[in-house]
Design a protein around this motif. Structure first.
Motif, PDB file in Angstrom:
ATOM      1  N   UNK A 105       0.993  -1.279  -0.009  1.00  0.00           N
ATOM      2  CA  UNK A 105      -0.049  -0.050  -0.073  1.00  0.00           C
ATOM      3  C   UNK A 105       0.721   1.201   0.004  1.00  0.00           C
ATOM      4  N   UNK A 106       2.012   1.317   0.711  1.00  0.00           N
ATOM      5  CA  UNK A 106       2.870   2.255   0.845  1.00  0.00           C
ATOM      6  C   UNK A 106       3.370   2.920  -0.521  1.00  0.00           C
ATOM      7  N   UNK A 107       3.870   1.640  -1.200  1.00  0.00           N
ATOM      8  CA  UNK A 107       4.322   2.025  -2.398  1.00  0.00           C
ATOM      9  C   UNK A 107       3.352   2.530  -3.537  1.00  0.00           C
ATOM     10  N   UNK A 108       2.170   1.958  -3.429  1.00  0.00           N
ATOM     11  CA  UNK A 108       1.055   2.169  -4.272  1.00  0.00           C
ATOM     12  C   UNK A 108       0.798   3.808  -4.235  1.00  0.00           C
ATOM     13  N   UNK A 109       0.612   4.168  -3.067  1.00  0.00           N
ATOM     14  CA  UNK A 109       0.303   5.679  -2.751  1.00  0.00           C
ATOM     15  C   UNK A 109       1.493   6.620  -3.080  1.00  0.00           C
ATOM     16  N   UNK A 126       5.507  11.489   4.726  1.00  0.00           N
ATOM     17  CA  UNK A 126       4.359  12.189   5.360  1.00  0.00           C
ATOM     18  C   UNK A 126       2.999  12.161   4.755  1.00  0.00           C
ATOM     19  N   UNK A 127       3.090  12.500   3.464  1.00  0.00           N
ATOM     20  CA  UNK A 127       2.055  12.455   2.616  1.00  0.00           C
ATOM     21  C   UNK A 127       1.122  11.075   2.449  1.00  0.00           C
ATOM     22  N   UNK A 128       2.181   9.869   2.424  1.00  0.00           N
ATOM     23  CA  UNK A 128       1.620   8.617   2.525  1.00  0.00           C
ATOM     24  C   UNK A 128       0.793   8.402   3.871  1.00  0.00           C
ATOM     25  N   UNK A 129       1.360   8.874   4.777  1.00  0.00           N
ATOM     26  CA  UNK A 129       0.643   8.478   6.094  1.00  0.00           C
ATOM     27  C   UNK A 129      -0.675   9.450   6.161  1.00  0.00           C
ATOM     28  N   UNK A 130      -0.625  10.690   5.824  1.00  0.00           N
ATOM     29  CA  UNK A 130      -1.695  11.386   6.007  1.00  0.00           C
ATOM     30  C   UNK A 130      -2.917  11.096   5.153  1.00  0.00           C
ATOM     31  N   UNK A 131      -2.469  10.526   4.019  1.00  0.00           N
ATOM     32  CA  UNK A 131      -3.468  10.112   2.850  1.00  0.00           C
ATOM     33  C   UNK A 131      -4.294   8.700   3.670  1.00  0.00           C
ATOM     34  N   UNK A 158      -7.433   2.996  -3.515  1.00  0.00           N
ATOM     35  CA  UNK A 158      -7.385   3.663  -5.027  1.00  0.00           C
ATOM     36  C   UNK A 158      -8.178   5.157  -4.824  1.00  0.00           C
ATOM     37  N   UNK A 159      -9.082   5.329  -3.749  1.00  0.00           N
ATOM     38  CA  UNK A 159      -9.459   6.572  -3.709  1.00  0.00           C
ATOM     39  C   UNK A 159      -7.929   7.538  -3.007  1.00  0.00           C
ATOM     40  N   UNK A 160      -7.278   6.887  -2.218  1.00  0.00           N
ATOM     41  CA  UNK A 160      -6.064   7.564  -1.621  1.00  0.00           C
ATOM     42  C   UNK A 160      -5.040   7.852  -2.795  1.00  0.00           C
ATOM     43  N   UNK A 161      -4.745   6.874  -3.697  1.00  0.00           N
ATOM     44  CA  UNK A 161      -3.946   7.163  -4.831  1.00  0.00           C
ATOM     45  C   UNK A 161      -4.229   8.296  -5.592  1.00  0.00           C
ATOM     46  N   UNK A 162      -5.696   8.638  -5.809  1.00  0.00           N
ATOM     47  CA  UNK A 162      -5.906   9.668  -6.615  1.00  0.00           C
ATOM     48  C   UNK A 162      -5.881  10.747  -5.760  1.00  0.00           C
ATOM     49  N   UNK A 163      -6.301  10.809  -4.701  1.00  0.00           N
ATOM     50  CA  UNK A 163      -6.068  11.902  -3.761  1.00  0.00           C
ATOM     51  C   UNK A 163      -4.955  12.660  -3.267  1.00  0.00           C
ATOM     52  N   UNK A 164      -3.688  11.711  -3.424  1.00  0.00           N
ATOM     53  CA  UNK A 164      -2.549  12.173  -2.760  1.00  0.00           C
ATOM     54  C   UNK A 164      -1.991  13.271  -3.541  1.00  0.00           C
TER      55      UNK A 164
END
Length: 253
Positions: A105-109, A126-131, A158-164
């Motif tokens: 998940x960390x790599x995907x985000x 930081x942004x992965x953690x926040x997302x 998937x939503x997180x990958x779009x939002x980040x």
């Protein structure tokens, strides 16, 4: 007057099929306003997903224009188009196909940050953690592979990958159709909350009018590649004009 964020003008897309052409999308005009959730509904195969991809510049139109923030995508230089595409993200229906099965998940985000910007390791972390926090994923999910997640967790990824990358527009293509009712409700609440907190606009593609009624402001009804009816969600539900719209509503009861 609401500000138009994304717009299609006379948009058409034809696909060559055995020496002929299949009309996927035909002469569509639409506007997505800042901060709204616009529904696009219709039966499978009517052209909804094609229209979503056209709006994001993932497919070239056969005819017509797509404008984002007032800029014609077809007229943008590569650098400008790259910057615009960062502002337009998509959440796909099939999470199994959308997520790299070899990445956790960390790599995907983190991947969208590497594609669209120059970030150091600390900023990415930081942004992965926040997302993850934003989309309701537990920290221990960070090291898990997609097959180790539930359907709802994969959709949150998937939503997180779009939002980040902090987009202005997200096209959600049947983003909850594969989920059970309980998880579907959670994801819909998440989408609505992110809209309120972040001011994101959505084009919400669905065949389920009950879902659309819950979270959308306006609705476009698509049939055979054309928009046959549109209006505020409550007005369209209470006073549909087209027989096709009436049939969709009857099927949703």
């Amino acid at each position: 007057m609401p500000t138009i964020l994304a717009e299609a003008r006379g948009l058409s897309k034809d696909f060559p099929v055995k020496g002929a052409f299949l009309h996927g999308v035909s002469q569509v005009d639409l506007q997505v306003y800042e901060g709204e959730t616009l529904a696009l509904v219709g039966e499978s195969g009517c052209g909804k997903s094609t229209l979503g991809r056209l709006l994001l510049g993932l497919l070239p139109p056969t005819e017509g224009q797509v404008l984002f923030d007032g800029q014609d995508l077809a007229q943008c230089a590569p650098k400008e188009l790259r910057a615009l595409r960062r502002q337009m993200q998509m959440v796909f229906q099939d999470t199994a196909a959308a997520l790299n099965p070899r990445w956790d998940v960390g790599e995907i985000l983190a991947e969208p940050l590497r594609i669209y910007g120059k970030y150091g390791k600390e900023e990415i972390a930081r942004r992965v953690e926040r997302t993850m926090e934003l989309v309701g994923l537990d920290p221990e999910c960070r090291d898990r592979l997609p097959h180790q997640l539930s359907g709802g967790q994969r959709q949150r990824v998937c939503i997180g990958a779009a939002l980040i990358v902090h987009p202005q527009l997200i096209v959600a293509d049947e983003a909850v159709s594969a989920l059970d009712v309980t998880i579907q409700a959670q994801i819909l609440q998440l989408i609505a909350r992110l809209r309120r907190e972040l001011g994101i606009s959505y084009l919400f593609i669905s065949h389920d009018l009950n879902v659309v009624y819950e979270i959308c402001d306006r609705c476009l009804v698509m049939h055979h590649g054309r928009i046959v009816e549109q209006g505020p969600v409550e007005e369209l539900y209470d006073h549909p004009k087209e027989d096709y719209t009436k049939a969709l509503l009857a099927a949703a009861e």
